[in-house]
Write a protein that holds these residues in place. Structure first.
Motif, short mmCIF file in Angstrom:
data_model
loop_
_atom_site.label_atom_id
_atom_site.label_comp_id
_atom_site.label_asym_id
_atom_site.label_seq_id
_atom_site.Cartn_x
_atom_site.Cartn_y
_atom_site.Cartn_z
N ARG A 1 0.72 -1.06 0.00
CA ARG A 1 0.02 0.10 0.05
C ARG A 1 1.03 1.31 -0.05
O ARG A 1 1.28 1.67 1.09
CB ARG A 1 -0.83 0.00 1.23
CG ARG A 1 -1.78 -1.39 1.04
CD ARG A 1 -3.01 -1.01 2.19
NE ARG A 1 -3.95 -2.06 1.70
CZ ARG A 1 -5.28 -2.16 2.26
NH1 ARG A 1 -5.56 -1.22 3.35
NH2 ARG A 1 -6.12 -2.86 1.65
N ASP B 1 -4.00 -2.66 8.18
CA ASP B 1 -5.21 -2.16 7.88
C ASP B 1 -5.42 -0.60 8.32
O ASP B 1 -5.87 0.11 7.76
CB ASP B 1 -6.32 -2.92 8.32
CG ASP B 1 -7.72 -2.68 8.23
OD1 ASP B 1 -7.99 -2.03 6.95
OD2 ASP B 1 -8.78 -2.74 9.01
N ASP C 1 -4.63 3.21 6.17
CA ASP C 1 -5.70 4.32 6.13
C ASP C 1 -5.21 5.68 6.67
O ASP C 1 -5.38 6.84 6.19
CB ASP C 1 -7.03 3.90 6.86
CG ASP C 1 -8.19 3.17 6.25
OD1 ASP C 1 -7.90 2.35 5.21
OD2 ASP C 1 -9.32 3.42 6.63
MG MG Z 1 -8.79 -0.92 5.48
#
Ligand code: MG
Ligand code: IPM
Length: 357
Positions: A106, A248, A252
């Motif tokens: 990411r 996770d 963000d």
């Molecule tokens: Mg997420």
């Protein structure tokens, strides 16, 4: 040989943004000889409505038979009261698990054109380029036992299990070290080793794996501090590697540093670099069907797909350059809009990228 891409738009804005990404792929086929065929499949709530399962067998087979998967997003209010076993999110988690997509990349990159869109001061985020490597098929998301049980006194108790094997930790650490080797050679491993035995082991195994990468500068950080450092001084990070749940949450947080979660792509890879590519944002049911969502994260996910799974850096670079050009030209969907820019719809943004190609 023609490569096969499974296209799974999913729910909410997934439909609209994937449609734009598909237009980009079609353009690369006609203009630059990209040799791929696309096949659409159902996933998430849309799949549940039609088949009773968020991950129909047919979709799973399509994903297995493809060289790469392009996914939009899953989930929505409509399905929130369903049993957890058939919620749209299970479609996504099922794909990750069944295809063994353990490495989730990411990137959080700040486009200089969007420095004003961040809620942080420009000097804190300008030039930001972080890669979060999130373990994606283990940890508390998948650990057994899990559930809700009723105790002897009649009270209910919910429980999940955080579990990591040494082999799961070392393989994700290796991915992080390999990626850092192509960047700034720095890896920060994020854990909660002061409290959780499982992540104490995480720290030990990551440290051991680093011995094979003497050029890498490895540091460790507790997750609470990492969350704070991400907003305090994000540019201190190059590559961060962490567990499924911490990744996770931190991804963000990192995404928002860049101004809009609508800009960020992701790749989820198996051990052979077969991958699933998706924007890191969700299905945004509040704006679904209005033609206002930002398609750029999905379009940039296609660029990642070309680079990591289809070995086509030229076309990946073309997409990235086209996105830069439309931003240079002042085109903005509402999530990245600021005064003086030209506000465009989802499809207008897609059309502009195609024109720039
Ligand atoms: Mg997420
Ligand atoms: C993500 C999402 C998913 C996750 C949800 C939709 C299951 O938040 O990809 O970050 O928690 O992994």
């Amino acid at each position: 040989m023609t490569k096969k891409i499974a296209v799974l738009p999913g729910d909410g804005i997934g439909q609209e943004i994937v449609a734009e990404a598909v237009k980009v792929i079609e353009r690369l086929k006609t203009a630059y000889g990209l040799d791929v065929e696309l096949e659409q499949g159902l996933v998430g709530g849309t799949a549940y409505d039609e088949t009773g399962s968020p991950l129909p067998q047919e979709t799973l087979q399509l994903a297995k038979d493809s060289d790469a998967i392009l996914l939009g997003a899953v989930g929505g209010y409509k399905w929130e009261s369903l049993d957890i076993a058939v919620r749209p999110e299970k479609g996504l988690l099922g794909l990750r698990a069944e295809l063994a997509l353990f490495a989730n990349l990411r990137p959080a990159i700040l486009y200089p054109q969007l420095a004003d869109a961040s809620t942080l001061k420009p000097e804190v985020v300008s030039g930001l380029d972080i890669m979060i490597v999130r373990e994606l098929t283990g940890g508390i998301y998948f650990g057994q036992p899990r559930g809700v049980r009723t105790l002897d006194n009649g009270e209910r108790e919910g429980y999940n299990t955080l579990v990591y094997r040494e082999s799961e930790i070392s393989r994700i650490a290796k991915v992080a070290f390999d990626i850092a080797s192509k960047r700034d050679n720095r890896v920060c491993s994020v854990d909660k080793a002061n409290v959780l035995e499982c992540t104490e082991l995480w720290r030990e195994v990551v440290t051991k794996e680093a011995q094979g990468f003497s050029h890498i500068e490895l540091s460790h950080m507790y997750v609470d501090n990492a969350a704070m450092q991400l907003v305090r001084e994000p540019k201190q990070f190059d590559v961060m590697v962490t567990t499924n749940m911490f990744g996770d949450i931190l991804s963000d947080c990192a995404a928002m540093l860049t101004g809009s979660i609508g800009m960020l792509p992701s790749a989820s890879l198996d051990i052979n670099s077969k991958g699933m590519y998706e924007p890191i944002h969700g299905s945004a049911p509040d704006i679904a069907g209005q033609n206002v969502a930002n398609p750029l994260a999905t379009i940039l996910s296609v660029a990642m797909m070309l680079r990591y799974s289809l070995n086509d850096a030229d076309n990946a670079t073309r997409i990235e350059a086209a996105v830069n050009k439309v931003l240079d030209n002042g085109l903005r969907t509402q999530d990245i809009y600021s005064d003086g820019m030209k506000k465009v719809s989802t499809s207008e943004m897609g059309d502009a990228v195609i024109a720039a190609l």
